[in-house]
Design a protein around this motif. Structure first.
Motif, PDB file in Angstrom:
ATOM      1  N   ALA A 102      -4.539   9.137  -6.800  1.00 46.74           N
ATOM      2  CA  ALA A 102      -4.134   8.085  -5.664  1.00 46.74           C
ATOM      3  C   ALA A 102      -4.679   8.594  -4.178  1.00 46.74           C
ATOM      4  O   ALA A 102      -4.864   7.919  -3.470  1.00 46.74           O
ATOM      5  CB  ALA A 102      -2.580   7.693  -5.917  1.00 46.74           C
ATOM      6  N   VAL A 103      -4.264   9.993  -4.275  1.00 47.58           N
ATOM      7  CA  VAL A 103      -4.530  10.613  -3.004  1.00 47.58           C
ATOM      8  C   VAL A 103      -6.116  10.642  -2.745  1.00 47.58           C
ATOM      9  O   VAL A 103      -6.445  10.657  -1.699  1.00 47.58           O
ATOM     10  CB  VAL A 103      -3.783  12.069  -3.028  1.00 47.58           C
ATOM     11  N   LEU A 141       6.642  12.640  -2.838  1.00 48.17           N
ATOM     12  CA  LEU A 141       6.331  12.845  -4.166  1.00 48.17           C
ATOM     13  C   LEU A 141       5.918  14.148  -4.535  1.00 48.17           C
ATOM     14  O   LEU A 141       6.743  14.634  -5.501  1.00 48.17           O
ATOM     15  CB  LEU A 141       5.435  11.729  -4.710  1.00 48.17           C
ATOM     16  N   THR A 142       5.009  14.542  -4.081  1.00 48.08           N
ATOM     17  CA  THR A 142       4.383  15.912  -4.099  1.00 48.08           C
ATOM     18  C   THR A 142       5.463  16.988  -3.873  1.00 48.08           C
ATOM     19  O   THR A 142       5.687  18.097  -4.607  1.00 48.08           O
ATOM     20  CB  THR A 142       3.198  16.140  -3.272  1.00 48.08           C
ATOM     21  N   ALA A 150      -7.206   7.546  -1.713  1.00 46.75           N
ATOM     22  CA  ALA A 150      -6.626   7.423   0.142  1.00 46.75           C
ATOM     23  C   ALA A 150      -7.494   7.809   0.867  1.00 46.75           C
ATOM     24  O   ALA A 150      -7.905   7.792   2.161  1.00 46.75           O
ATOM     25  CB  ALA A 150      -5.256   7.854   0.202  1.00 46.75           C
ATOM     26  N   ALA A 182      -1.636  17.578  -3.654  1.00 42.73           N
ATOM     27  CA  ALA A 182      -1.786  16.875  -4.856  1.00 42.73           C
ATOM     28  C   ALA A 182      -2.442  17.615  -5.937  1.00 42.73           C
ATOM     29  O   ALA A 182      -1.871  17.648  -7.072  1.00 42.73           O
ATOM     30  CB  ALA A 182      -2.341  15.562  -4.814  1.00 42.73           C
ATOM     31  N   PRO A 190       0.971  -1.293  -0.033  1.00 41.24           N
ATOM     32  CA  PRO A 190      -0.028   0.096  -0.035  1.00 41.24           C
ATOM     33  C   PRO A 190       0.722   1.270  -0.011  1.00 41.24           C
ATOM     34  O   PRO A 190       1.869   1.319   0.671  1.00 41.24           O
ATOM     35  CB  PRO A 190      -0.788  -0.113   1.128  1.00 41.24           C
ATOM     36  N   LEU A 191       0.450   2.168  -0.829  1.00 41.73           N
ATOM     37  CA  LEU A 191       1.015   3.545  -0.919  1.00 41.73           C
ATOM     38  C   LEU A 191       0.946   4.129   0.577  1.00 41.73           C
ATOM     39  O   LEU A 191      -0.364   4.322   1.074  1.00 41.73           O
ATOM     40  CB  LEU A 191       0.627   4.133  -1.858  1.00 41.73           C
ATOM     41  N   LEU A 208       7.866  17.427  -6.724  1.00 45.25           N
ATOM     42  CA  LEU A 208       7.107  18.222  -7.788  1.00 45.25           C
ATOM     43  C   LEU A 208       7.265  19.620  -7.518  1.00 45.25           C
ATOM     44  O   LEU A 208       7.724  20.656  -8.195  1.00 45.25           O
ATOM     45  CB  LEU A 208       5.561  17.883  -7.971  1.00 45.25           C
ATOM     46  N   ARG A 225       0.871   7.711   3.105  1.00 41.49           N
ATOM     47  CA  ARG A 225       0.682   9.026   3.068  1.00 41.49           C
ATOM     48  C   ARG A 225       1.923   9.894   2.777  1.00 41.49           C
ATOM     49  O   ARG A 225       2.329  10.733   1.973  1.00 41.49           O
ATOM     50  CB  ARG A 225      -0.058   9.606   4.189  1.00 41.49           C
ATOM     51  N   GLN A 263      -5.755   1.413  -3.465  1.00 35.34           N
ATOM     52  CA  GLN A 263      -5.027   0.300  -2.698  1.00 35.34           C
ATOM     53  C   GLN A 263      -6.071  -0.244  -1.669  1.00 35.34           C
ATOM     54  O   GLN A 263      -6.893   0.244  -1.484  1.00 35.34           O
ATOM     55  CB  GLN A 263      -3.778   0.742  -1.898  1.00 35.34           C
ATOM     56  N   PHE A 318       3.119   9.747  -0.825  1.00 37.54           N
ATOM     57  CA  PHE A 318       2.688  10.894  -1.427  1.00 37.54           C
ATOM     58  C   PHE A 318       3.270  12.190  -1.372  1.00 37.54           C
ATOM     59  O   PHE A 318       3.333  13.069  -2.174  1.00 37.54           O
ATOM     60  CB  PHE A 318       1.109  10.827  -1.186  1.00 37.54           C
ATOM     61  N   ARG A 354      -1.407  11.002  -9.610  1.00 37.85           N
ATOM     62  CA  ARG A 354      -0.943  11.141  -8.026  1.00 37.85           C
ATOM     63  C   ARG A 354      -2.161  11.677  -7.324  1.00 37.85           C
ATOM     64  O   ARG A 354      -2.276  11.146  -6.435  1.00 37.85           O
ATOM     65  CB  ARG A 354       0.229  12.080  -7.990  1.00 37.85           C
TER      66      ARG A 354
END
Lengths: 164, 157
Positions: free
Chosen positions: B27-28, A19-20, B31, B108, A10-11, A23, A13, B79, A16, B24
């Motif tokens: 995906a958020v 990753l953000t 979640a 995001a 599972p990804l 960016l 938080r 997920q 995330f 992305r």
């Protein structure tokens, strides 16, 4: 504090966010390449910054006049001041000399309405107008500015929740 | 009276270099929906807000999947479960999880703004960012987290 890395799959938080963040960090690099092409016409961020200063002044006046609104109006004043500073920084970055200085020119500092209800309504309406103006601007600015302007719009909407 | 936190659907096209940021964000959103499901059992003060937040994220997720399909991309699936920073055991930890979920969503969608030029996609992204920022603020208010606001929702650091 995170139950991280124990098992793949599972990804999280945290991931995330990482990753953000990557960016966001890349955005200023893109900024350097495009800033030269946008010198025509007045910088739309000047108007956003001026409005942010005016809202902060109004919020301070409301906070000083109405003790019951002081906490909420103080939050509005602080966040709108932060908006003005960030927007002015971006204006100066693109145009170090030519840009007018939007700060500190609120010659007639606004008085707060005498009634608390009117004062609160005045702030809510000011934030609504600021949100709309930022959402109009966000459509057409360069990418690296769109994040800043979008955050200002979202913040103005959030600040109304504190007053509500 | 409070304004709706559910952004309107969009006909936006996702330009090729925005696909990654939009995936992305999707995906958020998955979640966030999961987080609302977990938190709903624990929230006492703010049941209506759970429904509103769930609706807002479901709507954003649906629109985002549609935008991606219309642009020839395959939307990322949810997920089965997500790791939470802190165990959710009561109303306070449930609200704290939702503040994190909303803050992740704000970040995001702000990133989508920074990776797109299409005006429709920008409009959708700024509405989704605004919705997440407003919901994050409401959950901070409900759970007594101060400050209730952040000056730049979605901005990292």
């Amino acid at each position: 504090m995170t139950l991280e890395a124990s098992r793949p799959g599972p990804l999280s938080r945290r991931r995330f966010l990482a990753l953000t963040a990557g960016l966001a960090a890349a955005a200023p690099l893109a900024a350097a390449c495009t800033s030269a092409s946008e010198s025509a016409g007045p910088d739309p961020l000047v108007a956003l910054a001026t409005r942010a200063r005016a809202d902060a002044d109004l919020a301070r006046a409301v906070a000083n006049t109405h003790p019951d609104l002081a906490a909420a109006a103080g939050v509005v004043a602080a966040d709108r001041t932060a908006h003005a500073e960030a927007l002015e920084r971006e204006v100066r970055r693109v145009q170090p000399e030519g840009a007018p200085a939007p700060s500190g020119t609120a010659s007639a500092a606004p008085g707060a309405p005498a009634s608390p209800t009117a004062a609160e309504t005045g702030l809510v309406e000011a934030l609504r107008a600021a949100e709309k103006e930022a959402k109009d601007v966000v459509v057409a600015v360069p990418r690296y500015r769109a994040g800043l302007v979008g955050s200002v719009a979202a913040s103005c909407a959030s600040l109304r929740e504190v007053l509500a | 009276m409070r304004s709706s936190t559910t952004p309107e659907p969009s006909n936006a096209r996702v330009n090729a270099d925005a696909v990654e940021a939009v995936q992305r964000a999707l995906a958020v959103e998955h979640a966030a929906e999961w987080s609302y499901g977990v938190a709903s059992a624990f929230v006492s003060n703010g049941k209506g807000l759970v429904g509103e937040g769930m609706d807002a994220h479901r709507s954003v997720r649906n629109s985002t999947e549609q935008m991606l399909r219309d642009s020839g991309a395959t939307p990322v699936p949810p997920q089965p479960a997500y790791r939470v920073p802190k165990p959710v055991t009561d109303a306070a930890s449930a609200a704290a999880l939702l503040v994190i979920a909303e803050s992740d969503a704000a970040a995001a969608w702000r990133a989508v703004l920074e990776h797109s030029d299409d005006p429709d996609l920008r409009r959708f992204a700024v509405e989704a960012l605004t919705s997440a920022a407003v919901l994050a603020t409401r959950w901070r208010v409900v759970s007594g987290q101060v400050p209730h606001t952040v000056a730049f929702p979605g901005q990292s650091g």
